[in-house]
Design a protein around this motif. Structure first.
Motif, PDB file in Angstrom:
ATOM      1  N   LEU A  79       0.809  -1.220   0.000  1.00  0.00           N
ATOM      2  CA  LEU A  79       0.000   0.000   0.000  1.00  0.00           C
ATOM      3  C   LEU A  79       0.843   1.271   0.000  1.00  0.00           C
ATOM      4  N   SER A  80       2.159   1.123   0.047  1.00  0.00           N
ATOM      5  CA  SER A  80       3.029   2.291  -0.130  1.00  0.00           C
ATOM      6  C   SER A  80       3.023   2.748  -1.580  1.00  0.00           C
ATOM      7  N   ILE A 138      -6.117   9.959  -4.364  1.00  0.00           N
ATOM      8  CA  ILE A 138      -6.887  10.134  -3.128  1.00  0.00           C
ATOM      9  C   ILE A 138      -5.976  10.585  -2.004  1.00  0.00           C
ATOM     10  N   ALA A 139      -4.833   9.928  -1.867  1.00  0.00           N
ATOM     11  CA  ALA A 139      -3.864  10.333  -0.851  1.00  0.00           C
ATOM     12  C   ALA A 139      -3.425  11.773  -1.083  1.00  0.00           C
ATOM     13  N   GLY A 140      -3.149  12.111  -2.343  1.00  0.00           N
ATOM     14  CA  GLY A 140      -2.709  13.464  -2.668  1.00  0.00           C
ATOM     15  C   GLY A 140      -3.729  14.520  -2.294  1.00  0.00           C
ATOM     16  N   ASP A 141      -5.005  14.243  -2.572  1.00  0.00           N
ATOM     17  CA  ASP A 141      -6.072  15.199  -2.242  1.00  0.00           C
ATOM     18  C   ASP A 141      -6.170  15.436  -0.736  1.00  0.00           C
ATOM     19  N   GLY A 177      -3.578  15.323   1.218  1.00  0.00           N
ATOM     20  CA  GLY A 177      -2.289  15.815   1.691  1.00  0.00           C
ATOM     21  C   GLY A 177      -1.481  14.756   2.412  1.00  0.00           C
ATOM     22  N   LEU A 178      -1.712  13.490   2.022  1.00  0.00           N
ATOM     23  CA  LEU A 178      -1.049  12.377   2.684  1.00  0.00           C
ATOM     24  C   LEU A 178      -0.182  11.604   1.696  1.00  0.00           C
ATOM     25  N   SER A 179       0.829  10.933   2.209  1.00  0.00           N
ATOM     26  CA  SER A 179       1.562   9.959   1.402  1.00  0.00           C
ATOM     27  C   SER A 179       0.740   8.677   1.364  1.00  0.00           C
ATOM     28  N   MET A 180       1.100   7.773   0.501  1.00  0.00           N
ATOM     29  CA  MET A 180       0.394   6.490   0.435  1.00  0.00           C
ATOM     30  C   MET A 180       0.497   5.718   1.751  1.00  0.00           C
ATOM     31  N   ASP A 206     -17.082   9.784   2.653  1.00  0.00           N
ATOM     32  CA  ASP A 206     -17.209   9.498   1.225  1.00  0.00           C
ATOM     33  C   ASP A 206     -15.895   8.990   0.635  1.00  0.00           C
ATOM     34  N   VAL A 207     -14.793   9.420   1.213  1.00  0.00           N
ATOM     35  CA  VAL A 207     -13.491   8.939   0.741  1.00  0.00           C
ATOM     36  C   VAL A 207     -13.268   7.503   1.207  1.00  0.00           C
TER      37      VAL A 207
END
Length: 336
Positions: free
Chosen positions: A214-215, A258-261, A263-266, A307-308
């Protein structure tokens, strides 16, 4: 800094990101680097450390004990486990018999350099030992002050119910289960989680990043990255291989925006996802160097919109393992 949660229905607070040293300490990582990584975990607010006597055949406990030697014991939560073979693998060197539990706990205390462990966990269910024998041994250790709480790992819903009842009769607390759980491995949701919530048992989940898949670093149709867990012949490759099909790797890449939106890393998304699911008290995260933890802890306290969460489930629906019957195939039917 890391947030804290109660472990199950107990008064024990633990760091919701728990430091685990399964594959790294005493095996993949040099001791000096491992000790520096533990110290960085402490700097970041991680106070909970999970290990087991079988990790690196007792080596992981030794490294952790050395790393925590000069720390205030009351400020730490140290967890270890018993079941799998250690030593010369004689007929009583594994399982959950009274003999093996007593001898293993005392050996673990010496390696960890402590008078007690906060949580002592049955690493698997032992089909060859009466459960009453196992829990009487656990109860004796609790009453002696050498163990504060009891936990288990990868037990089925029915085993949790039986163990919880025995613990209650003996005046001790069974407060946790340690299962594999991630976006790609959701088999505990059908039976284990509902039973645990009913009983007040919290989940300390391992492999929240599905062994690193999942990385997002494993790409469909591309060679396996050099030096990754999938190339580790000491055990890592065995656990990760069933996540490496192209369908799974393709779906995982769809999580990147999704992670980018958010503001997270994978990796941060993967850990935040498990922490947001009901019944989870902590996610176990390992690290091979201190800097990795600086990023990992940023998953603590993250709230993923409903929703995410739904969208993630939709993307991974065809590749996630969800069959609750798989929980019955983890513990060996006979001792190793």
């Amino acid at each position: 800094m890391v947030a804290y949660r109660y472990l199950g229905n107990s008064g024990l607070k633990i760091s919701e990101i728990t430091y685990g040293n399964w594959i790294t300490h005493g095996s993949q990582v040099e001791n000096e680097t491992a000790i520096k990584t533990v110290h960085r975990a402490l700097d970041l607010g991680i106070t909970t450390f999970d290990t087991a006597d079988t990790y690196a055949n007792t080596g992981a406990e030794k490294v952790l004990g050395k790393a925590l030697k000069d720390q205030r014991r009351e400020s730490l939560e140290i967890f270890t486990k018993v079941y799998f073979p250690t030593g010369p693998m004689g007929p009583n060197d594994c399982g959950l018999s009274r003999k093996h539990i007593m001898e293993s706990l005392h050996a673990s205390l010496k390696r960890l350099g402590t008078d007690y462990v906060d949580l002592y966990q049955a690493h698997r269910f032992d089909y060859e030992t009466p459960l009453e024998e196992t829990f009487q041994a656990f109860a004796d250790l609790v009453h002696q002050g050498k163990v504060l709480y009891i936990g288990v790992s990868e037990w089925t819903a029915e085993q949790l119910r039986e163990g919880h009842a025995l613990a209650k009769d003996l005046g001790i607390q069974l407060i946790s289960n340690q299962p594999q759980y991630s976006m790609l491995h959701r088999v505990i949701e059908g039976k284990v989680i509902p039973a645990s919530q009913e009983l007040g048992i919290g989940q300390i989940v391992w492999s929240p990043m599905a062994q690193g898949v999942l990385s997002g670093k494993y790409l469909p149709g591309k060679p396996i990255p050099k030096g990754s867990r999938a190339t580790d012949t000491k055990g890592g490759a065995t656990f990760i291989k069933h996540f490496l099909d192209d369908a799974t790797l393709t779906a995982v890449q769809e999580l990147r925006p999704i992670a980018g939106d958010l503001g997270l890393s994978m990796p941060q998304l993967a850990i935040a996802w498990v922490l947001q699911n009901p019944g989870v008290s902590a996610a176990i995260a390992g690290a091979s160097r201190p800097k990795q933890l600086d990023e990992t802890v940023k998953a603590s306290g993250v709230v993923i919109p409903d929703d995410v969460m739904w969208k993630i489930g939709e993307i991974l629906a065809d590749v996630s393992h969800t069959d609750p019957e798989d929980t019955y195939n983890v513990s060996p039917k006979s001792r190793p």
